[in-house]
Design an enzyme around this catalytic site. Structure first.
Site, PDB file in Angstrom:
ATOM      1  N   ASN A  60      -7.043 -42.979  25.546  1.00  0.00           N
ATOM      2  CA  ASN A  60      -6.312 -44.206  25.182  1.00  0.00           C
ATOM      3  C   ASN A  60      -7.142 -45.454  25.450  1.00  0.00           C
ATOM      4  O   ASN A  60      -7.008 -46.469  24.754  1.00  0.00           O
ATOM      5  CB  ASN A  60      -5.001 -44.291  25.957  1.00  0.00           C
ATOM      6  CG  ASN A  60      -3.989 -43.264  25.487  1.00  0.00           C
ATOM      7  OD1 ASN A  60      -4.014 -42.835  24.337  1.00  0.00           O
ATOM      8  ND2 ASN A  60      -3.101 -42.849  26.372  1.00  0.00           N
ATOM      9  N   ASP A 107     -11.974 -44.765  17.070  1.00  0.00           N
ATOM     10  CA  ASP A 107     -10.716 -44.184  16.621  1.00  0.00           C
ATOM     11  C   ASP A 107     -10.863 -42.687  16.359  1.00  0.00           C
ATOM     12  O   ASP A 107      -9.910 -41.913  16.524  1.00  0.00           O
ATOM     13  CB  ASP A 107     -10.248 -44.900  15.354  1.00  0.00           C
ATOM     14  CG  ASP A 107      -8.817 -44.545  14.977  1.00  0.00           C
ATOM     15  OD1 ASP A 107      -7.966 -44.484  15.880  1.00  0.00           O
ATOM     16  OD2 ASP A 107      -8.553 -44.332  13.786  1.00  0.00           O
ATOM     17  N   ASP A 110     -11.524 -40.849  20.120  1.00  0.00           N
ATOM     18  CA  ASP A 110     -10.469 -40.717  21.128  1.00  0.00           C
ATOM     19  C   ASP A 110      -9.814 -39.338  21.108  1.00  0.00           C
ATOM     20  O   ASP A 110      -9.562 -38.726  22.161  1.00  0.00           O
ATOM     21  CB  ASP A 110      -9.419 -41.833  20.994  1.00  0.00           C
ATOM     22  CG  ASP A 110      -8.797 -41.900  19.601  1.00  0.00           C
ATOM     23  OD1 ASP A 110      -9.050 -40.997  18.784  1.00  0.00           O
ATOM     24  OD2 ASP A 110      -8.055 -42.861  19.332  1.00  0.00           O
ATOM     25  N   ARG A 115      -9.255 -33.768  23.458  1.00  0.00           N
ATOM     26  CA  ARG A 115      -9.392 -32.309  23.423  1.00  0.00           C
ATOM     27  C   ARG A 115     -10.481 -31.834  24.383  1.00  0.00           C
ATOM     28  O   ARG A 115     -10.366 -30.767  24.997  1.00  0.00           O
ATOM     29  CB  ARG A 115      -9.710 -31.857  21.993  1.00  0.00           C
ATOM     30  CG  ARG A 115      -8.546 -32.024  21.026  1.00  0.00           C
ATOM     31  CD  ARG A 115      -8.842 -31.452  19.665  1.00  0.00           C
ATOM     32  NE  ARG A 115      -9.841 -32.231  18.952  1.00  0.00           N
ATOM     33  CZ  ARG A 115      -9.562 -33.280  18.197  1.00  0.00           C
ATOM     34  NH1 ARG A 115      -8.307 -33.707  18.080  1.00  0.00           N
ATOM     35  NH2 ARG A 115     -10.525 -33.935  17.562  1.00  0.00           N
ATOM     36  N   ASP A 128      -2.641 -44.288  19.286  1.00  0.00           N
ATOM     37  CA  ASP A 128      -3.634 -44.374  18.220  1.00  0.00           C
ATOM     38  C   ASP A 128      -3.038 -44.987  16.958  1.00  0.00           C
ATOM     39  O   ASP A 128      -3.585 -45.935  16.374  1.00  0.00           O
ATOM     40  CB  ASP A 128      -4.185 -42.975  17.931  1.00  0.00           C
ATOM     41  CG  ASP A 128      -5.297 -42.979  16.892  1.00  0.00           C
ATOM     42  OD1 ASP A 128      -4.971 -43.117  15.698  1.00  0.00           O
ATOM     43  OD2 ASP A 128      -6.478 -42.851  17.255  1.00  0.00           O
ATOM     44  N   HIS A 129      -1.899 -44.451  16.518  1.00  0.00           N
ATOM     45  CA  HIS A 129      -1.255 -44.962  15.308  1.00  0.00           C
ATOM     46  C   HIS A 129      -0.725 -46.380  15.507  1.00  0.00           C
ATOM     47  O   HIS A 129      -0.709 -47.186  14.565  1.00  0.00           O
ATOM     48  CB  HIS A 129      -0.103 -44.031  14.902  1.00  0.00           C
ATOM     49  CG  HIS A 129      -0.563 -42.779  14.215  1.00  0.00           C
ATOM     50  ND1 HIS A 129      -1.878 -42.398  14.178  1.00  0.00           N
ATOM     51  CD2 HIS A 129       0.126 -41.820  13.534  1.00  0.00           C
ATOM     52  CE1 HIS A 129      -1.991 -41.256  13.515  1.00  0.00           C
ATOM     53  NE2 HIS A 129      -0.781 -40.882  13.121  1.00  0.00           N
ATOM     54  N   ASP A 132      -3.544 -48.628  14.980  1.00  0.00           N
ATOM     55  CA  ASP A 132      -3.832 -48.680  13.548  1.00  0.00           C
ATOM     56  C   ASP A 132      -2.869 -49.625  12.838  1.00  0.00           C
ATOM     57  O   ASP A 132      -3.257 -50.367  11.924  1.00  0.00           O
ATOM     58  CB  ASP A 132      -3.725 -47.284  12.929  1.00  0.00           C
ATOM     59  CG  ASP A 132      -4.862 -46.367  13.352  1.00  0.00           C
ATOM     60  OD1 ASP A 132      -5.905 -46.878  13.796  1.00  0.00           O
ATOM     61  OD2 ASP A 132      -4.704 -45.136  13.252  1.00  0.00           O
TER      62      ASP A 132
END
Length: 394
Positions: A60, A107, A110, A115, A128-129, A132
């Site tokens: 994040n 972007d 991240d 993972r 994330d979204h 965006d």
């Protein structure tokens, strides 16, 4: 240890219900980017860069750093071009291109970092979204400055359309449960084209966009806007078709699906009407505040839609925040209809300030509240990687 259960407050209403908390813990992201550039160029590059990221760097935080990069570019153009037009030093265009490339790269990194450290979570996807969504407003204003749209209809069209494209993609993800980007898409090719436009402006000068194009009487920036809208319209059409298919498979109502995006249409429609019929031409007087107000409200509505998707709950499109917005809008319109308020710049500026204040407070409230509620529900951290996860996940 089992994460605490979030209870629904009947008075102030939390954003994550008890049922939503259960679904959050079961959520699994589904999505693909079919872009050839993403697959064969950006992915190998990002895999290489990933090895240089320290394991303590939270996903994040990577996302936030990318957003701060484009915000810094936005502030630079705010200083040099407050009215969304005018010539800036050459380095500003180069920096804007670098900032956008950094945003795109971070972007993409991240999720890989999440993972890699085993810290993937619905909060990361929402964060994330969410970045965006707000970048749609930031990016459209910066681009308006670069291609010399100014405070007129072109910058308004760009701002509304970029948000509409993002909304359509989120709407599709809500119904299909997956974010599938086509072979040519905005997050990859669209961003790279925007980077090219900024570098082209640094080389040619911003006056290039105000020159007549190959079409007599049509400026270069008008052609650019037309190409951008037409090309991305195919993506929006594909989103529409995919929602129709998903609704049919789920034996749902497409009419209900349409109501899910009704608030966005109403918001953009009212903004367009105000910009066109404004007695004091408020969009020209305060272009940035006007666009920021629309962008903040749109981003808030998008966050609600994203959260409903993650929580596996019904999306309720008409939020409480819209009540004071629509009330003030109706009050303003009725007052002018009755001739109570004189047509003055100060009057409209006051209303715009009120709209912006409500939008800003509502947006900050949902961001802070949702981050807190989701992290509490999942029992995770936001901007740090726990010591136990600071190692590569093979």
């Amino acid at each position: 240890m089992t994460p605490p259960v979030m209870e629904k407050s009947m008075y102030f209403g939390k954003y994550v219900s008890q049922e939503g908390t259960k679904n959050l813990r079961l959520y699994s992201y589904k999505g693909n980017d079919h872009s050839l550039i993403y697959k064969h160029i950006l992915t190998p590059m990002n895999n290489y860069l990933l090895e240089y990221l320290p394991l303590w760097l939270a996903p994040n935080l990577i996302t936030l750093l990318g957003l701060l990069a484009v915000i810094s570019s936005h502030l630079i153009f705010l200083y040099y071009t407050p009215s969304l037009e005018g010539e800036c030093p050459t380095w500003t265009y180069v920096y804007a291109a670098f900032a956008l490339f950094a945003y795109q790269t971070l972007d993409n990194l991240d999720g890989k970092q999440a993972r890699r450290t085993g810290t993937s979570s619905p909060l990361g996807l929402l964060f994330d979204h969410g970045c965006d969504a707000i970048n749609c407003t930031i990016g459209s204003m910066t681009m308006s400055c670069i291609v010399q749209f100014g405070a007129g209809w072109k910058s308004l069209c760009l701002g509304l359309w970029v948000n509409a494209v993002f909304i359509a993609a989120t709407w599709e993800e809500y119904y299909t449960g997956s974010l599938d980007l086509p072979i040519l898409n905005g997050p990859t090719e669209g961003v790279l084209i925007a980077i090219f436009v900024k570098l082209l402006t640094a080389f040619m000068g911003p006056s290039f966009w105000l020159q007549e194009s190959v079409f007599p009487g049509v400026l270069n920036n008008t052609v650019f806007l037309g190409i951008m809208v037409v090309s991305s319209a195919f993506t929006v059409f594909a989103n529409f078709i995919n929602v129709v298919k998903a609704v049919r498979e789920q034996k749902g109502s497409f009419l209900v699906a349409i109501t899910r995006i009704t608030p966005f249409a109403i918001l953009d429609g009212l903004a367009l009407v105000w910009a066109i019929l404004s007695p004091a031409n408020i969009k020209h007087i305060h272009p940035r505040m006007f666009l920021w107000t629309i962008g903040l409200l749109t981003s808030k509505l998008v966050l609600h839609l994203m959260l409903a998707h993650l929580c596996g709950e019904e999306y309720h499109p008409f939020r409480k925040t819209l009540v004071p917005i629509f009330y003030v809008a109706a009050h303003w319109g009725f007052s002018h209809w009755q001739g109570i308020y004189p047509v003055q710049k100060e009057t409209e500026t006051l209303f715009l300030n009120e709209f912006f204040f409500i939008s800003f407070v509502a947006y900050i409230h949902i961001v802070i509240s949702v981050i807190y509620e989701v992290k509490t529900a999942l029992g995770i951290t936001v901007f740090t990687v726990p010591k136990a996860h600071q190692k590569k996940i093979v």
